[in-house]
Design an enzyme around this catalytic site. Structure first.
Site, PDB file in Angstrom:
ATOM      1  N   GLY A  18       0.789  -1.441  -0.022  1.00  0.00           N
ATOM      2  CA  GLY A  18       0.002   0.111   0.060  1.00  0.00           C
ATOM      3  C   GLY A  18       0.852   1.331  -0.041  1.00  0.00           C
ATOM      4  O   GLY A  18       0.126   2.404  -0.632  1.00  0.00           O
TER       5      GLY A  18
ATOM      6  N   GLU B 225       3.884   4.132   6.439  1.00  0.00           N
ATOM      7  CA  GLU B 225       2.679   3.395   6.292  1.00  0.00           C
ATOM      8  C   GLU B 225       1.559   4.207   5.392  1.00  0.00           C
ATOM      9  O   GLU B 225       1.581   5.349   5.243  1.00  0.00           O
ATOM     10  CB  GLU B 225       2.026   3.229   7.663  1.00  0.00           C
ATOM     11  CG  GLU B 225       2.542   1.708   8.261  1.00  0.00           C
ATOM     12  CD  GLU B 225       2.138   0.561   7.578  1.00  0.00           C
ATOM     13  OE1 GLU B 225       1.637   0.650   6.430  1.00  0.00           O
ATOM     14  OE2 GLU B 225       1.894  -0.406   8.409  1.00  0.00           O
ATOM     15  N   ASP B 226       0.743   3.731   4.511  1.00  0.00           N
ATOM     16  CA  ASP B 226      -0.099   4.199   3.839  1.00  0.00           C
ATOM     17  C   ASP B 226      -1.377   4.403   5.005  1.00  0.00           C
ATOM     18  O   ASP B 226      -2.170   5.402   4.933  1.00  0.00           O
ATOM     19  CB  ASP B 226      -0.797   3.202   2.711  1.00  0.00           C
ATOM     20  CG  ASP B 226      -0.998   1.731   3.224  1.00  0.00           C
ATOM     21  OD1 ASP B 226      -0.784   1.358   4.346  1.00  0.00           O
ATOM     22  OD2 ASP B 226      -1.760   0.907   2.402  1.00  0.00           O
TER      23      ASP B 226
ATOM     24  N   ASP C 140      -4.942   1.345  10.932  1.00  0.00           N
ATOM     25  CA  ASP C 140      -6.458   0.987  11.379  1.00  0.00           C
ATOM     26  C   ASP C 140      -6.471   0.467  12.697  1.00  0.00           C
ATOM     27  O   ASP C 140      -6.505   1.262  13.550  1.00  0.00           O
ATOM     28  CB  ASP C 140      -6.928  -0.017  10.173  1.00  0.00           C
ATOM     29  CG  ASP C 140      -8.349  -0.379  10.182  1.00  0.00           C
ATOM     30  OD1 ASP C 140      -8.917   0.409  10.761  1.00  0.00           O
ATOM     31  OD2 ASP C 140      -8.731  -1.516   9.630  1.00  0.00           O
TER      32      ASP C 140
ATOM     33  N   LYS D 198      -7.093   6.103  11.178  1.00  0.00           N
ATOM     34  CA  LYS D 198      -8.567   6.097  11.848  1.00  0.00           C
ATOM     35  C   LYS D 198      -8.463   5.770  13.393  1.00  0.00           C
ATOM     36  O   LYS D 198      -8.387   4.673  13.848  1.00  0.00           O
ATOM     37  CB  LYS D 198      -9.152   4.617  11.292  1.00  0.00           C
ATOM     38  CG  LYS D 198      -9.294   4.565   9.652  1.00  0.00           C
ATOM     39  CD  LYS D 198     -10.031   3.160   9.092  1.00  0.00           C
ATOM     40  CE  LYS D 198      -9.988   2.819   7.777  1.00  0.00           C
ATOM     41  NZ  LYS D 198     -10.434   1.448   7.415  1.00  0.00           N
TER      42      LYS D 198
ATOM     43  N   PHE E 262     -14.155   2.245   5.143  1.00  0.00           N
ATOM     44  CA  PHE E 262     -13.212   1.708   4.266  1.00  0.00           C
ATOM     45  C   PHE E 262     -12.919   2.711   2.800  1.00  0.00           C
ATOM     46  O   PHE E 262     -13.859   3.020   2.191  1.00  0.00           O
ATOM     47  CB  PHE E 262     -13.717   0.490   3.743  1.00  0.00           C
ATOM     48  CG  PHE E 262     -12.799  -0.307   3.016  1.00  0.00           C
ATOM     49  CD1 PHE E 262     -11.862  -1.262   3.780  1.00  0.00           C
ATOM     50  CD2 PHE E 262     -12.996  -0.451   1.636  1.00  0.00           C
ATOM     51  CE1 PHE E 262     -10.976  -1.923   2.802  1.00  0.00           C
ATOM     52  CE2 PHE E 262     -11.801  -1.369   0.878  1.00  0.00           C
ATOM     53  CZ  PHE E 262     -10.996  -2.001   1.687  1.00  0.00           C
ATOM     54  N   ILE E 263     -11.554   2.856   2.677  1.00  0.00           N
ATOM     55  CA  ILE E 263     -11.150   3.771   1.707  1.00  0.00           C
ATOM     56  C   ILE E 263     -10.252   2.862   0.507  1.00  0.00           C
ATOM     57  O   ILE E 263      -9.710   1.890   1.001  1.00  0.00           O
ATOM     58  CB  ILE E 263     -10.439   5.068   2.254  1.00  0.00           C
ATOM     59  CG1 ILE E 263      -9.146   4.601   2.935  1.00  0.00           C
ATOM     60  CG2 ILE E 263     -11.365   5.762   3.054  1.00  0.00           C
ATOM     61  CD1 ILE E 263      -8.280   5.832   3.319  1.00  0.00           C
TER      62      ILE E 263
ATOM     63  N   ASP F  63      -6.299  -0.644  -1.809  1.00  0.00           N
ATOM     64  CA  ASP F  63      -6.959  -1.290  -2.351  1.00  0.00           C
ATOM     65  C   ASP F  63      -8.209  -1.932  -1.892  1.00  0.00           C
ATOM     66  O   ASP F  63      -8.245  -2.146  -0.801  1.00  0.00           O
ATOM     67  CB  ASP F  63      -5.915  -2.483  -2.864  1.00  0.00           C
ATOM     68  CG  ASP F  63      -5.657  -3.715  -1.958  1.00  0.00           C
ATOM     69  OD1 ASP F  63      -5.494  -3.388  -0.784  1.00  0.00           O
ATOM     70  OD2 ASP F  63      -6.142  -4.718  -2.092  1.00  0.00           O
TER      71      ASP F  63
ATOM     72  N   ARG G  65      -5.826   0.479  -6.287  1.00  0.00           N
ATOM     73  CA  ARG G  65      -4.377   1.308  -5.812  1.00  0.00           C
ATOM     74  C   ARG G  65      -4.031   2.385  -6.727  1.00  0.00           C
ATOM     75  O   ARG G  65      -3.295   3.321  -6.338  1.00  0.00           O
ATOM     76  CB  ARG G  65      -3.426   0.113  -5.806  1.00  0.00           C
ATOM     77  CG  ARG G  65      -3.429  -0.931  -4.951  1.00  0.00           C
ATOM     78  CD  ARG G  65      -2.252  -1.663  -4.570  1.00  0.00           C
ATOM     79  NE  ARG G  65      -2.285  -2.993  -3.852  1.00  0.00           N
ATOM     80  CZ  ARG G  65      -2.453  -3.281  -2.630  1.00  0.00           C
ATOM     81  NH1 ARG G  65      -2.353  -1.835  -1.976  1.00  0.00           N
ATOM     82  NH2 ARG G  65      -2.781  -4.278  -2.169  1.00  0.00           N
TER      83      ARG G  65
HETATM   84  P1  IMP Z   1      -4.185  -2.480  11.005  1.00  0.00           P
HETATM   85  O1  IMP Z   1      -5.507  -2.713  11.123  1.00  0.00           O
HETATM   86  O2  IMP Z   1      -3.717  -1.145  11.419  1.00  0.00           O
HETATM   87  O3  IMP Z   1      -3.321  -3.519  11.066  1.00  0.00           O
HETATM   88  O4  IMP Z   1      -4.207  -2.356   9.270  1.00  0.00           O
HETATM   89  C1  IMP Z   1      -3.928  -3.261   8.403  1.00  0.00           C
HETATM   90  C2  IMP Z   1      -4.007  -3.124   6.753  1.00  0.00           C
HETATM   91  O5  IMP Z   1      -5.192  -3.240   6.437  1.00  0.00           O
HETATM   92  C3  IMP Z   1      -3.397  -1.903   6.277  1.00  0.00           C
HETATM   93  O6  IMP Z   1      -1.806  -1.810   6.278  1.00  0.00           O
HETATM   94  C4  IMP Z   1      -4.046  -1.812   5.236  1.00  0.00           C
HETATM   95  O7  IMP Z   1      -3.402  -2.598   4.093  1.00  0.00           O
HETATM   96  C5  IMP Z   1      -5.605  -2.352   5.331  1.00  0.00           C
HETATM   97  N1  IMP Z   1      -6.453  -1.487   5.519  1.00  0.00           N
HETATM   98  C6  IMP Z   1      -6.849  -0.850   6.623  1.00  0.00           C
HETATM   99  N2  IMP Z   1      -8.091  -0.032   6.539  1.00  0.00           N
HETATM  100  C7  IMP Z   1      -8.005   0.074   4.934  1.00  0.00           C
HETATM  101  C8  IMP Z   1      -9.124   0.886   4.134  1.00  0.00           C
HETATM  102  O8  IMP Z   1      -9.666   1.478   4.792  1.00  0.00           O
HETATM  103  N3  IMP Z   1      -8.765   0.625   2.873  1.00  0.00           N
HETATM  104  C9  IMP Z   1      -7.912  -0.398   2.456  1.00  0.00           C
HETATM  105  N4  IMP Z   1      -7.134  -1.069   3.112  1.00  0.00           N
HETATM  106  C10 IMP Z   1      -6.855  -0.767   4.706  1.00  0.00           C
HETATM  107 MG    MG Z   2      -0.396  -1.379   4.728  1.00  0.00          MG
END
Ligand code: IMP
Ligand code: MG
Length: 185
Positions: free
Chosen positions: A55, A109-110, A113, A141, A162-163, A169, A175
């Site tokens: 990402g 990081e992109d 979450d 978030k 969700f974006i 993606d 992407r």
């Molecule tokens: P985490 O929950 O912070 O571990 O995030 C895990 C991964 O989920 C991120 O690195 C993204 O690849 C994916 N992700 C989380 N939120 C979104 C979203 O809104 N759109 C797309 N991918 C997401």
């Molecule tokens: Mg990621």
């Protein structure tokens, strides 16, 4: 909080529809802000920026084009595998083949979450004997974040939606979009 764009473009990715949410200008502004903060905080260092694939490729590219001080860049990927004696999946770093001893490491990081990935990254880098370890994320978030961990640089805080776009993606698609779209409700 980002403006919600009013125009009616709807895009379809697989079975879902998405509507415009964050413009290219807002993204650019947020990246510029992170660059300015990091240049300021580490003006006398040569940081290694580490993008987390897939990402983060777009944010890393834009970030580096704006970063005017000496720096290095590398990319990693997190892979999970099943442990032999437990069902818990264990994360592993792929692509980190450089000695980071004494270096200033800034992970880009992109999106953050729940924070699970962030926690794993912090654990995986713990043994690297770095001088500084910082985390920068374009999107965050806060309402979904479950960890008691510090995020050093945040571009844009978004609601728990969700974006897609700008590297993010939905099941592989989206992407390449230069702006960010959110799931149509
Ligand atoms: P985490 O929950 O912070 O571990 O995030 C895990 C991964 O989920 C991120 O690195 C993204 O690849 C994916 N992700 C989380 N939120 C979104 C979203 O809104 N759109 C797309 N991918 C997401
Ligand atoms: Mg990621």
């Amino acid at each position: 909080m980002p403006n919600i764009l009013k125009y009616k473009t709807v895009i379809q990715l697989h079975d879902k529809q998405f509507v415009p949410f964050i413009s290219a200008n807002e993204i650019d502004f947020a990246i510029k802000k992170m660059v300015a903060q990091i240049e300021d905080d580490f003006f006398d260092e040569t940081p290694i920026f580490i993008g987390v694939l897939n990402g983060s490729f777009m944010v890393v590219s834009d970030f580096l084009k704006l970063y005017k001080k000496p720096c290095e860049v590398s990319f990693i990927k997190l892979a999970s595998y099943e442990g032999t004696s437990s069902t818990e999946s264990v994360k592993q770093l792929i692509g980190l083949n450089q000695d980071l001893t004494g270096r200033t490491v800034i992970v880009i990081e992109d999106i953050i979450d729940t924070g699970n990935t962030l926690e794993e990254l912090k654990n995986l880098f713990k043994s690297q004997n770095v001088k500084h370890f910082k985390i920068a994320t374009l999107f965050f978030k806060p309402d979904a974040f479950k960890k008691d961990l510090k995020i050093d640089y945040v571009g844009i805080r978004i609601p728990n939606k969700f974006i897609v776009g700008f590297g993010l993606d939905y099941d592989g698609l989206g992407r390449n979009l230069p702006e960010v779209y959110q799931l149509k409700e």
